[in-house]
Design an enzyme around this catalytic site. Structure first.
Site, mmCIF file in Angstrom:
data_model
loop_
_atom_site.group_PDB
_atom_site.id
_atom_site.type_symbol
_atom_site.label_atom_id
_atom_site.label_comp_id
_atom_site.label_asym_id
_atom_site.label_seq_id
_atom_site.Cartn_x
_atom_site.Cartn_y
_atom_site.Cartn_z
ATOM 1 N N SER A 168 0.796 -1.227 0.000
ATOM 2 C CA SER A 168 0.000 0.000 0.000
ATOM 3 C C SER A 168 0.826 1.274 0.000
ATOM 4 C CB SER A 168 -0.954 -0.004 1.190
ATOM 5 O OG SER A 168 -0.264 -0.274 2.386
ATOM 6 N N HIS A 196 -5.390 -3.521 -2.336
ATOM 7 C CA HIS A 196 -5.139 -2.517 -3.372
ATOM 8 C C HIS A 196 -5.067 -3.112 -4.775
ATOM 9 C CE1 HIS A 196 -4.335 0.813 -0.577
ATOM 10 N NE2 HIS A 196 -3.853 -0.127 0.203
ATOM 11 N N LYS A 225 -11.778 0.175 -1.105
ATOM 12 C CA LYS A 225 -10.823 0.831 -2.007
ATOM 13 C C LYS A 225 -11.424 0.957 -3.409
ATOM 14 C CE LYS A 225 -7.433 0.472 1.338
ATOM 15 N NZ LYS A 225 -6.773 -0.428 2.244
HETATM 16 C C1 LIG Z 1 -6.788 -0.649 3.672
HETATM 17 C C2 LIG Z 1 -6.169 -1.956 3.917
HETATM 18 C C3 LIG Z 1 -6.737 -2.868 4.797
HETATM 19 C C4 LIG Z 1 -7.913 -2.512 5.665
HETATM 20 O O1 LIG Z 1 -9.088 -2.507 4.939
HETATM 21 P P1 LIG Z 1 -10.368 -1.755 5.563
HETATM 22 O O2 LIG Z 1 -11.504 -2.312 4.812
HETATM 23 O O3 LIG Z 1 -10.140 -0.309 5.342
HETATM 24 O O4 LIG Z 1 -10.405 -2.105 7.004
HETATM 25 C C5 LIG Z 1 -6.161 -4.109 4.911
HETATM 26 N N1 LIG Z 1 -5.068 -4.441 4.214
HETATM 27 C C6 LIG Z 1 -4.474 -3.585 3.359
HETATM 28 C C7 LIG Z 1 -3.270 -4.013 2.600
HETATM 29 C C8 LIG Z 1 -5.009 -2.313 3.200
HETATM 30 O O5 LIG Z 1 -4.410 -1.459 2.380
#
Ligand SMILES: *Cc1c(COP(=O)(O)O)cnc(C)c1O
Length: 378
Positions: A168, A196, A225
């Site tokens: 990320s 992502h 996302k």
């Molecule tokens: C954003 C993210 C999460 C968390 O997801 P949410 O639905 O926002 O709780 C988990 N793992 C990665 C790699 C992320 O980028």
């Protein structure tokens, strides 16, 4: 409560002190840091789908999936995600964070060794810690280091290899083809958090595993996302999903996702497959990435819309954030502990819905920044 006062005072003196930004109402600003890669978080059709589901089902799901909260909507979304991810079955969680906690705390325990990439997301790290497993951290994307480390645990039966699909903060991919080979050789479970990658990577946007044409044992993702909604999911074989339903505490003890949100996610999942916005997203991101490299920013090569601009020092990253804000462009500085010490950066992300004039403004602003900070000389 004096220790809170003292700790907060210490934090305030640091360049790492965190403040909540507030930019969502400033529609005049160009946001180049959102995770809403395909622009579905404020799409009228997705909004409408949410409203229609609220009208039919109400705002709250009223209970856990195992009590009163299980609607046909949830099951439909799970089926469609499993189909999209090309996996046997899927289970929803209330967030990606909790999906990671739910999977790791159930599948790993004191007898498990988890081999974890050093750049894995905080929610994976927390899941590892809570599970009580032995955690062996390998160098970021370093397959030789992983192979050496896993070799020395050859005889342990419960082994998990754990990685982000797309990292990320760096926007690079985990080499799933090589990880899959190591997993096979050592009979480990491969778990990939593709938060992502889903909707973004691969020829039809199915994620990092599509890009490498491999199927991990478990793929975790988020609706927050590229889908522009909220919620998390786990894809695996039917048996693993059944086991999670029986025993995974964040699944059992949380209220099911609200109907409006599930309806919205169903809509954006459909739109995603029909409109194929990931193609134009990849083009726009490549264009910005090349522009930054041309203007002497330290930007790694890559194929994702996450473009890290490495600046090392916290102060420089903050200063550049402010310089960009003067141009009405919002790209936040990312500092420790989110990234390692001396690895501060701007994390620029591109969206499929960025207009051409917006992309030009971003490019112009960075060109000016490059001159102001003498990057063109070094
Ligand atoms: C954003 C993210 C999460 C968390 O997801 P949410 O639905 O926002 O709780 C988990 N793992 C990665 C790699 C992320 O980028």
């Amino acid at each position: 409560m004096s220790w809170i006062t003292n700790e907060l005072a210490k934090a305030k003196q640091s360049t790492l002190y965190r403040k909540l930004p507030n930019y969502q109402i400033h529609h005049t600003k160009i946001i180049a840091s959102s995770n809403d890669y395909l622009g579905f978080a404020n799409d009228p059709r997705v909004n409408q789908a949410a409203k229609e589901c609220i009208d039919i089902y109400g705002t709250g799901s009223t209970g856990s999936r195992l009590t009163t909260g299980n609607y046909d909507l949830h099951e439909r979304l799970e089926k469609e995600i499993a189909y999209f991810k090309n996996m046997e079955a899927c289970l929803l969680y209330s967030s990606g964070y909790l999906a990671n906690i739910g999977v790791l705390t159930l599948l790993a325990n004191k007898k498990t060794i988890i081999f974890s990439d050093e750049y894995n997301h905080a929610s994976l790290i927390d899941g590892c810690r809570l599970s009580g497993a032995t955690i062996v951290v390998y160098e970021h994307n370093n397959m030789e280091d992983l192979a050496n480390k896993i070799e020395s645990y050859y005889d342990v039966s419960n082994k998990i290899i754990l990685t982000d699909g797309v990292f990320s903060m760096d926007g690079d991919l985990a080499p799933l083809d090589l990880l899959h080979r190591i997993k096979e050789k050592y009979n480990a479970l491969l778990i990939v958090d593709d938060a992502h990658g889903t909707g973004v990577i691969g020829s039809s946007g199915r994620g990092t595993s599509e890009h490498y044409s491999i199927t991990p044992d478990i793929v975790i993702g988020t609706l927050s996302k590229a889908l522009g909604c909220e919620g998390g999911f786990v894809c695996a074989n039917k048996e693993t999903i059944q086991y999670l339903i029986q025993k995974s505490r964040p699944f059992i003890f949380q209220t099911a996702l609200s109907p409006g949100m599930v309806g919205a996610a169903l809509k954006s999942l459909h739109l995603m497959q029909v409109e194929k916005r990931h193609v134009v997203l990849q083009e726009k991101a490549a264009n910005i990435r090349q522009h930054l490299i041309k203007h002497h920013f330290t930007v790694p090569e890559g194929i994702t819309p996450i473009i890290p601009i490495l600046l090392k020092k916290d102060e420089l990253a903050l200063k550049m954030q402010q310089q960009l804000e003067l141009q009405n462009i919002f790209i936040p500085a990312i500092r420790p502990p989110t990234v390692p010490k001396d690895m501060s950066r701007l994390r620029c992300t591109i969206q499929a819905t960025h207009r051409c004039d917006e992309l030009t403004k971003i490019k112009d602003a960075f060109e000016v920044l490059s001159m102001q900070n003498n990057f063109n000389i070094s």
